[in-house]
Design a protein around this motif. Structure first.
Motif, mmCIF file in Angstrom:
data_model
loop_
_atom_site.group_PDB
_atom_site.id
_atom_site.type_symbol
_atom_site.label_atom_id
_atom_site.label_comp_id
_atom_site.label_asym_id
_atom_site.label_seq_id
_atom_site.Cartn_x
_atom_site.Cartn_y
_atom_site.Cartn_z
ATOM 1 N N MET A 18 30.358 39.449 48.421
ATOM 2 C CA MET A 18 30.297 40.014 47.598
ATOM 3 C C MET A 18 30.137 39.120 46.841
ATOM 4 S SD MET A 18 31.623 42.744 48.965
ATOM 5 C CE MET A 18 32.906 42.986 47.866
ATOM 6 N N ARG A 19 30.057 39.981 45.055
ATOM 7 C CA ARG A 19 29.662 39.329 43.981
ATOM 8 C C ARG A 19 30.874 39.429 42.484
ATOM 9 N NH1 ARG A 19 25.975 43.042 41.256
ATOM 10 N NH2 ARG A 19 27.303 42.868 39.776
ATOM 11 N N VAL A 20 30.819 38.156 42.471
ATOM 12 C CA VAL A 20 32.284 37.990 42.535
ATOM 13 C C VAL A 20 32.905 37.574 40.927
ATOM 14 C CG1 VAL A 20 34.761 37.361 42.956
ATOM 15 C CG2 VAL A 20 33.465 37.893 44.670
ATOM 16 N N ASP A 21 33.020 38.242 40.072
ATOM 17 C CA ASP A 21 33.753 37.614 39.376
ATOM 18 C C ASP A 21 35.069 36.870 38.309
ATOM 19 O OD1 ASP A 21 31.430 37.879 37.955
ATOM 20 O OD2 ASP A 21 31.869 39.845 37.256
ATOM 21 N N THR A 22 35.422 35.621 38.604
ATOM 22 C CA THR A 22 37.230 35.195 38.084
ATOM 23 C C THR A 22 37.045 35.242 36.538
ATOM 24 O OG1 THR A 22 36.258 33.965 40.100
ATOM 25 C CG2 THR A 22 38.516 33.358 38.909
ATOM 26 N N ASP A 23 38.721 35.496 36.089
ATOM 27 C CA ASP A 23 39.173 35.564 35.110
ATOM 28 C C ASP A 23 40.318 34.757 35.283
ATOM 29 O OD1 ASP A 23 36.545 36.598 32.706
ATOM 30 O OD2 ASP A 23 36.922 37.942 34.192
ATOM 31 N N ARG A 24 40.771 33.394 35.033
ATOM 32 C CA ARG A 24 41.860 33.530 34.810
ATOM 33 C C ARG A 24 42.324 34.178 32.903
ATOM 34 N NH1 ARG A 24 42.878 26.922 33.004
ATOM 35 N NH2 ARG A 24 40.561 26.619 33.824
ATOM 36 N N VAL A 25 43.727 34.156 33.742
ATOM 37 C CA VAL A 25 44.580 35.441 32.501
ATOM 38 C C VAL A 25 45.692 34.728 31.775
ATOM 39 C CG1 VAL A 25 43.765 37.990 32.884
ATOM 40 C CG2 VAL A 25 45.591 36.981 34.280
ATOM 41 N N ALA A 26 45.443 34.782 30.748
ATOM 42 C CA ALA A 26 47.132 33.973 29.912
ATOM 43 C C ALA A 26 48.602 34.480 30.087
ATOM 44 C CB ALA A 26 46.837 33.661 28.586
ATOM 45 N N ASP A 27 49.078 35.279 30.095
ATOM 46 C CA ASP A 27 50.445 36.532 30.785
ATOM 47 C C ASP A 27 49.529 37.905 31.423
ATOM 48 O OD1 ASP A 27 49.337 38.381 28.321
ATOM 49 O OD2 ASP A 27 49.468 36.759 26.903
ATOM 50 N N LEU A 28 50.205 38.454 31.228
ATOM 51 C CA LEU A 28 50.552 39.879 31.451
ATOM 52 C C LEU A 28 50.231 40.939 30.299
ATOM 53 C CD1 LEU A 28 51.712 41.292 34.112
ATOM 54 C CD2 LEU A 28 53.420 42.006 33.068
ATOM 55 N N ASP A 29 49.971 40.654 29.578
ATOM 56 C CA ASP A 29 49.208 41.778 28.766
ATOM 57 C C ASP A 29 47.643 41.732 28.755
ATOM 58 O OD1 ASP A 29 51.576 43.269 27.641
ATOM 59 O OD2 ASP A 29 51.524 41.359 25.478
ATOM 60 N N ARG B 109 38.106 28.845 33.837
ATOM 61 C CA ARG B 109 38.612 30.338 33.203
ATOM 62 C C ARG B 109 37.999 31.662 33.849
ATOM 63 N NH1 ARG B 109 41.512 28.136 29.779
ATOM 64 N NH2 ARG B 109 41.825 25.995 29.414
ATOM 65 N N ARG B 110 36.710 31.392 33.794
ATOM 66 C CA ARG B 110 35.855 32.635 34.043
ATOM 67 C C ARG B 110 34.503 32.049 34.639
ATOM 68 N NH1 ARG B 110 31.386 35.015 30.569
ATOM 69 N NH2 ARG B 110 31.773 37.332 29.931
ATOM 70 N N ARG B 111 33.987 32.951 35.859
ATOM 71 C CA ARG B 111 32.970 32.277 36.287
ATOM 72 C C ARG B 111 32.779 34.235 36.923
ATOM 73 N NH1 ARG B 111 34.111 28.880 41.143
ATOM 74 N NH2 ARG B 111 35.682 30.406 41.762
ATOM 75 N N ARG B 112 30.868 33.671 37.035
ATOM 76 C CA ARG B 112 30.699 35.122 36.571
ATOM 77 C C ARG B 112 29.522 35.226 38.022
ATOM 78 N NH1 ARG B 112 33.904 36.804 34.820
ATOM 79 N NH2 ARG B 112 34.185 38.146 32.872
ATOM 80 N N VAL C 30 45.368 34.886 37.813
ATOM 81 C CA VAL C 30 43.643 34.210 38.102
ATOM 82 C C VAL C 30 43.285 36.142 39.060
ATOM 83 C CG1 VAL C 30 41.716 33.368 38.802
ATOM 84 C CG2 VAL C 30 43.943 32.882 39.140
ATOM 85 N N LEU C 31 42.422 36.918 37.643
ATOM 86 C CA LEU C 31 41.957 37.870 37.961
ATOM 87 C C LEU C 31 40.271 37.767 39.523
ATOM 88 C CD1 LEU C 31 42.825 41.348 36.474
ATOM 89 C CD2 LEU C 31 40.501 40.714 36.345
ATOM 90 N N THR C 32 39.833 38.773 39.771
ATOM 91 C CA THR C 32 39.169 38.680 40.392
ATOM 92 C C THR C 32 38.640 40.585 40.580
ATOM 93 O OG1 THR C 32 39.941 38.355 42.832
ATOM 94 C CG2 THR C 32 39.185 36.332 42.102
ATOM 95 N N ARG C 33 37.280 40.535 40.769
ATOM 96 C CA ARG C 33 36.620 41.733 40.602
ATOM 97 C C ARG C 33 35.548 41.282 40.916
ATOM 98 N NH1 ARG C 33 36.704 43.325 34.205
ATOM 99 N NH2 ARG C 33 36.278 41.343 33.656
#
Ligand SMILES: Cc1cc2nc3c(=O)[nH]c(=O)nc-3n(C[C@H](O)[C@H](O)[C@H](O)COP(=O)(O)OP(=O)(O)OC[C@H]3O[C@@H](n4cnc5c(N)ncnc54)[C@H](O)[C@@H]3O)c2cc1C
Length: 452
Positions: free
Chosen positions: A190-201, A292-295, A234-237
């Protein structure tokens, strides 16, 4: 045919009930089991027991273990379909499919579920926004109904029985075989992008954006964070990687799929290992250590889709009283209900280190299928958390008022009246069930508890 007495639970290990477990090998044996069940406390099918609650239990009656039922599967690479016995695990299928360049159309967060269980719960994965649920990919099902008849149904053949079986929690017949489409892939990574998100919005906004940009998306949420950090996560896509995405060494065997052996959770764990303090520390560390942000990180499919499978029997970490998973869905526009539930969990200090937020896309026409367009949050909680029942009953009210529902495959405690109101198509499903099972041969602890 093997037969044994057993005390069964779901994955949450709550509400054990005794049953006679039968393991038929042929549809003729299965039909005989169902006919014999008509005289007693009925029967229900069981796969790998990965539903969290009591859906695959039948106190005092028969439980049909589907593991030996006409085992095997066939890949039709030209048609892009697989035909698998209902007792086949998704793990076994992936071990066969991935090296041949195919992937499952939908996989839940564990591959230790059977094809029959995936049909009966109409499971969803991290790609619901793009690909809907398992039922959307089914071409046909073979099932044995309580009268012993073997029926082949599909979206264009006895469609009402087919859709009542998809998400029907095993109450319309025992599925013996399913044919479904599979997805061609060039690599097993899988080619995964990760982002740390600060809050629910921030989590909701990034998940919404992912509808256009990523096939798979999911957000782990720290439900102990409060105030301005409420809903941080932590959002992974991801997408399936192309051969060119792989490092040179991996390009030599791009479809390699050898998930490592799983470690086993200890049999005995100290009581209350997962309490607010330990989980708060885990959550804070997990959030802080995430990039914080990985691509474009390349990961094995098993690591991206099924990280929990690396630790066998991890449900034991919750101790002898077990765990409850609360999974609900609310429509788009009802984000307020989601926020209120997150606020209440944070205010309560409810120790959940497994809280997963996803975005649902189009549903299927199955009356009891769980996913509908909107948001879904799944939260694991210790079953002995003081005040848990009142907390979750309050959530049921919020979810119902928002036009949402709880997931039957995860439920172990909801009230029948709440569930009836959450599934407005229940009567349509009951009409089909009444036709194929007028004597209620197929019953489970869940169906009795919820009056389905
Ligand atoms: C760690 C973990 C992660 C999970 N992640 C997800 C997720 O991301 N998405 C999701 O949708 N679900 C998820 N689940 C839930 C799981 O996918 C479902 O509960 C699934 O139904 C379990 O399959 P099983 O084979 O273990 O079935 P069981 O738990 O044994 O049975 C579940 C239901 O299927 C019925 N059934 C089983 N076999 C048959 C058959 N042959 N014919 C008719 N009915 C049958 C049973 O009667 C019962 O009602 C997760 C569960 C775990 C433990």
């Amino acid at each position: 045919m093997r037969l044994r007495r057993a005390l069964l639970t779901g994955w949450g290990r709550t509400n054990p009930s005794p049953a006679t477990v039968v393991r038929p090998r042929t549809t003729a044996e299965l039909a005989a089991v169902l006919r014999s069940a008509a005289d007693g406390r009925g029967a229900v099918a069981r796969g790998l027991g990965r539903c969290y609650g009591d859906a695959a239990q039948n106190a005092g009656g028969l439980v049909v273990d589907c593991a030996d039922l006409n085992p095997g599967f066939r890949l039709d690479a030209d048609a892009g379909t697989v035909t698998a016995a209902a007792g086949t695990s998704l793990d076994a299928l992936l071990r066969h499919l991935l090296p041949r360049g195919f992937f499952l159309p939908v996989t839940p967060g564990t591959r230790q579920v059977t094809v029959g269980g995936a049909v009966a719960a109409d499971v969803h994965g991290k790609n619901h926004h793009a690909d809907s649920s398992f039922g959307a990919h089914l071409r046909s099902l073979t099932l044995v109904t309580p009268d012993g008849a073997v029926r082949r149904v599909g979206p264009d053949r006895e469609a009402d029985l087919f859709w009542a079986t998809v998400g029907g929690m095993g109450l319309t017949g025992v599925v013996t075989e399913a044919t479904f489409t599979v997805l061609p892939v060039a690599t097993s990574r899988m080619r995964v992008d990760t982002d740390r998100v600060a809050d629910l919005d921030a989590a909701l906004a990034l998940l919404a954006e992912s509808d256009r940009t990523h096939r798979y998306s999911v957000c782990w949420v720290d439900l102990l964070a409060r105030g301005r950090s409420l809903g941080r996560g932590v959002l992974t896509r991801a997408h399936h990687a192309a051969v060119a995405d792989l490092p040179p060494a991996a390009r030599r065997d791009p479809l390699r799929h050898r998930p490592g052996p799983a470690l086993r959770a200890p049999r005995r764990v100290p009581p209350h290992l997962l309490n607010t303090a330990t989980v708060r520390a885990f959550n804070a560390a997990y959030h802080a250590r995430a990039p914080r942000r990985r691509r474009g990180e390349i990961r094995e499919a098993a690591a991206f889709f099924h990280p929990l499978d690396a630790l066998r029997d991890w449900n034991r970490l919750y101790g002898p009283r077990g765990l409850v998973q609360y999974q609900f869905a609310v429509p788009f526009g009802e984000e307020g209900a989601l926020r209120r539930i997150a606020e209440r969990l944070a205010a309560r200090g409810a120790p959940s280190f497994l809280a997963v937020l996803k975005r649902f896309g189009p549903g299927v026409p199955a009356p009891l299928s769980f996913p509908r367009p909107g948001w879904t949050l799944a939260v694991d909680l210790p079953a002995d958390l003081p005040g848990l029942d009142g907390l979750l009953t309050g959530f049921d009210e919020l979810v119902l008022a928002a036009g949402g529902r709880v997931y039957l495959a995860k439920d172990s405690r909801a009230a029948a009246s709440a569930v009836h109101a959450m599934y407005p198509d229940l009567d349509r499903w009951r009409r089909v069930r009444d036709r194929v099972d007028p004597d209620r041969v197929l019953v489970s602890d869940l169906s009795r508890r919820l009056g389905l």
